[in-house]
Design an enzyme around this catalytic site. Structure first.
Site, mmCIF file in Angstrom:
data_model
loop_
_atom_site.group_PDB
_atom_site.id
_atom_site.type_symbol
_atom_site.label_atom_id
_atom_site.label_comp_id
_atom_site.label_asym_id
_atom_site.label_seq_id
_atom_site.Cartn_x
_atom_site.Cartn_y
_atom_site.Cartn_z
ATOM 1 N N LYS A 176 -10.166 0.326 -0.707
ATOM 2 C CA LYS A 176 -10.028 0.155 0.753
ATOM 3 C C LYS A 176 -11.263 0.670 1.478
ATOM 4 O O LYS A 176 -11.704 1.804 1.250
ATOM 5 C CB LYS A 176 -8.783 0.894 1.235
ATOM 6 C CG LYS A 176 -8.451 0.651 2.709
ATOM 7 C CD LYS A 176 -7.178 1.404 3.077
ATOM 8 C CE LYS A 176 -6.732 1.125 4.490
ATOM 9 N NZ LYS A 176 -5.534 1.938 4.827
ATOM 10 N N GLU B 99 0.841 -1.192 0.000
ATOM 11 C CA GLU B 99 0.000 0.000 0.000
ATOM 12 C C GLU B 99 0.885 1.254 0.000
ATOM 13 O O GLU B 99 1.934 1.260 0.657
ATOM 14 C CB GLU B 99 -0.866 -0.003 1.278
ATOM 15 C CG GLU B 99 -1.852 1.142 1.350
ATOM 16 C CD GLU B 99 -2.578 1.206 2.707
ATOM 17 O OE1 GLU B 99 -2.057 0.677 3.710
ATOM 18 O OE2 GLU B 99 -3.664 1.790 2.745
ATOM 19 N N CYS C 253 -4.397 -3.398 4.443
ATOM 20 C CA CYS C 253 -3.933 -2.846 5.719
ATOM 21 C C CYS C 253 -4.934 -2.973 6.869
ATOM 22 O O CYS C 253 -5.218 -4.066 7.341
ATOM 23 C CB CYS C 253 -3.505 -1.401 5.497
ATOM 24 S SG CYS C 253 -2.418 -0.746 6.778
#
Ligand SMILES: *[C@@H]1O[C@H](CO)[C@@H](O)[C@H](O)[C@H]1NC(C)=O
Ligand SMILES: *[C@@H]1O[C@H](CO)[C@@H](O)[C@H](O)[C@H]1NC(C)=O
Ligand SMILES: *[C@@H]1O[C@H](CO)[C@@H](O)[C@H](O)[C@H]1NC(C)=O
Ligand SMILES: *[C@@H]1O[C@H](CO)[C@@H](O)[C@H](O)[C@H]1NC(C)=O
Ligand SMILES: *[C@@H]1O[C@H](CO)[C@@H](O)[C@H](O)[C@H]1NC(C)=O
Length: 522
Positions: free
Chosen positions: A192, A92, A225
């Site tokens: 995300k 990321e 993440c």
């Protein structure tokens, strides 16, 4: 994967046999290997950052910075190709960087169509859409390296004021993972969902449940993440689609000990769901960002380096169908006295002063009066008891959760260990409800040092750790001295308790924790 005549074949095959804990003789003959494993690569990237992420720059300037990162990616793809990698994962924020505002990131954003609506190879059809320079380079790399390629970039998507969610500047900005097949076509995108204080980006109204299929290992899931701590989309994706046996996971994770170092949560996720997790972190040790790995349920290949400022490519052959850890059900431990005793304790053997028959109780439970104290661990107020002596049994409760530990130690060290419990809403750097049982090495010899960050430890333990969790999502966090990973010997439910067992550690214990999430109380 090279054929059995390829010089790399035997090397990779024996390596994967070790990884899978099986015999090389059985694992390696002829084409069997090609059927059972594939070669994965992750790259921990030290990203070249924009000198001032708050400044407004032109698209040309933005591309200059991003191309320098993409040059590194291209080198790594070719190195991975030499090692026969079939898929590579980049981290990321690796291309564009971080600390932008919504406005300052704009020149860094590529336009991206929905791959479910549009069949497109950006490398082969570069002029089909404007502002797709980053996608074009990534797509060409996938072709050049002849592998699936996963990367993270910023994307933009124009919207109309008729869309109630449309931001006032007329566009969505997403933190996006893209997947290219080895022929360069865009096969998936994931936007995300659980942003981590990223003012530059929007979260999609509905979480993407993105999967993609590969010819070499079947179905992969994908998320980013902070998503790893939440139900949507990470856990729901795995629960709803049993065909997903692999997850690609770009991350920009700041290590936080003793519970949430990058490699610690990554490996715990692979173990908890019995899947392979291909995790690529960025490498910025001054910000606490390092820790990548290729994690199978049984073993991890990892990298954690707080010193250097260089990237690191990891390549490993791993199972197509990852086998899980033994739970209690398929290894009842018949004839194992330690396990019989554990089962007896779970069944509620009374304390000895109340027991009718000596052999139905455990004298160690009541031997020491519990000395309960409180200490802060990762901003949460844990309730703890010290873990002293060569052996013993301790318990500690908070809220509706009781945690138990039975342990034996070959030698004592000049270190303080404690068993802690926490149940409640964690509210610092994100809001999420936890149920945690944690055996930790304390920072010093004082009780108030329990929960501090430590990475080195000498204490060896043989232990059972368990608790009566109400959560069904429990991540076994296991970290040993020098940022090393070990696997539990056994893990699973028994009599309404979730337990972890470890018989022998090869290095000192830093953390052994059962990290439960109660998503419905977030
Ligand atoms: C980004 O922001 C964080 C937090 O505001 C700060 O600690 C860090 O130094 C910044 N990093 C860079 C590279 O600007
Ligand atoms: C790309 O941008 C140019 C210049 O603004 C414009 O003329 C062209 O129509 C655009 N192409 C597409 C496919 O949107
Ligand atoms: C490229 O690969 C994808 C996914 O593996 C496949 O669906 C597609 O048909 C391929 N395209 C071409 C032109 O071969
Ligand atoms: C932690 O919790 C205990 C028990 O509820 C309380 O007595 C103590 O003051 C708390 N500590 C802090 C720092 O909030
Ligand atoms: C866990 O055990 C404790 C002590 O026996 C009990 O008070 C508590 O209600 C139990 N929690 C759950 C969720 O069953």
């Amino acid at each position: 994967m090279p054929g059995s005549g390829h010089p790399l074949y035997l090397f990779l095959c024996v390596w994967s046999a070790v990884a899978l804990g099986v015999s090389a003789e059985e694992h390696c003959p002829a084409r069997q290997h090609e059927d059972q494993s594939y070669v994965a690569a992750v790259y921990e990237h030290h990203s070249i950052l924009s000198p001032d992420p708050l400044a407004l720059v032109s698209r040309t300037q933005a591309l200059e910075v991003m191309n320098r990162n993409l040059d590194v990616y291209e080198e790594q793809v070719m190195l991975a190709a030499q090692q026969a990698a079939q898929i590579i994962v980049f981290p990321e924020d690796g291309i564009h960087g971080f600390n932008f505002t919504r406005t300052s990131i704009y020149p860094f954003l590529d336009f991206m169509p929905d791959p479910q609506l549009v069949q497109w190879s950006p490398c082969l059809e570069p002029h089909r859409f404007n502002d797709t320079e980053v996608l074009q380079r990534l797509s060409c790399m996938a072709i050049k390296g002849d592998m699936f390629l996963v990367a993270n970039l910023g994307t933009k998507q124009p919207c109309h004021s008729s869309d109630p969610g449309c931001p006032s500047d007329g566009r969505y900005q997403f933190n996006t993972n893209v997947v290219f097949s080895s022929n360069g076509s865009l096969v998936a995108r994931y936007r995300k969902h659980n942003l981590y204080f990223e003012a530059a980006f929007d979260s999609p109204a509905q979480a993407d449940h993105t999967v993609f299929d590969t010819p070499f290992a079947g179905r992969f899931g994908i998320f980013t993440c902070f998503d790893i701590l939440f139900l949507e989309p990470a856990v729901r994706l795995l629960v709803q689609d049993a065909a997903v046996r692999h997850v690609v996971y770009p991350t920009a994770w700041m290590n936080q000990l003793p519970l949430l170092a990058a490699i610690q949560i990554q490996s715990a996720f692979a173990v908890a769901f019995g899947i392979n997790l291909l995790a690529a972190n960025i490498h910025h040790p001054t910000l606490g960002m390092t820790g990548s790995g290729i994690h199978t349920p049984l073993k991890s290949f990892w990298h954690h380096d707080t010193e250097g400022s260089h990237g690191r490519l990891l390549v490993a052959p791993i199972a197509r169908n990852p086998p899980g850890l033994p739970g209690i059900k398929n290894d009842p431990g018949e004839g194992d006295p330690a396990h019989r005793k554990f089962l007896k304790v779970l069944a509620g053997g009374p304390p000895c002063d109340q027991a009718v028959r000596e052999d139905s109780c455990d004298p160690s439970w009541q031997a020491k009066a519990p000395l309960v104290f409180h200490a802060e661990m990762m901003y949460d107020n844990f309730t703890l008891v010290p873990v002293w002596g060569m052996e013993g049994s301790v318990q500690v409760c908070a809220g509706s959760l009781c945690c138990y530990l039975r342990y034996q130690r070959p030698t004592l060290t000049q270190e303080l260990y404690a068993l802690g419990v926490f149940e409640g809403l964690h509210t610092v750097h994100g809001t999420y409800y936890l149920q945690v049982c944690a055996l930790v090495k304390c920072g010093g010899l004082g009780f108030d040092s329990c929960g501090q960050e430590v990475t080195e430890a000498e204490g060896l333990f043989e232990f059972y750790l368990w608790g009566n969790f109400s959560s069904s999502y429990i991540f076994p966090l296991f970290l040993t001295s020098g940022m090393t990973l070990e696997r539990p010997d056994q893990l699973g439910w028994e009599e309404e308790h979730y337990f972890l067992r470890k018989k022998s550690l090869t290095s000192g214990l830093v953390t052994a924790a059962l990290y439960g999430r109660l998503y419905e109380r977030d």
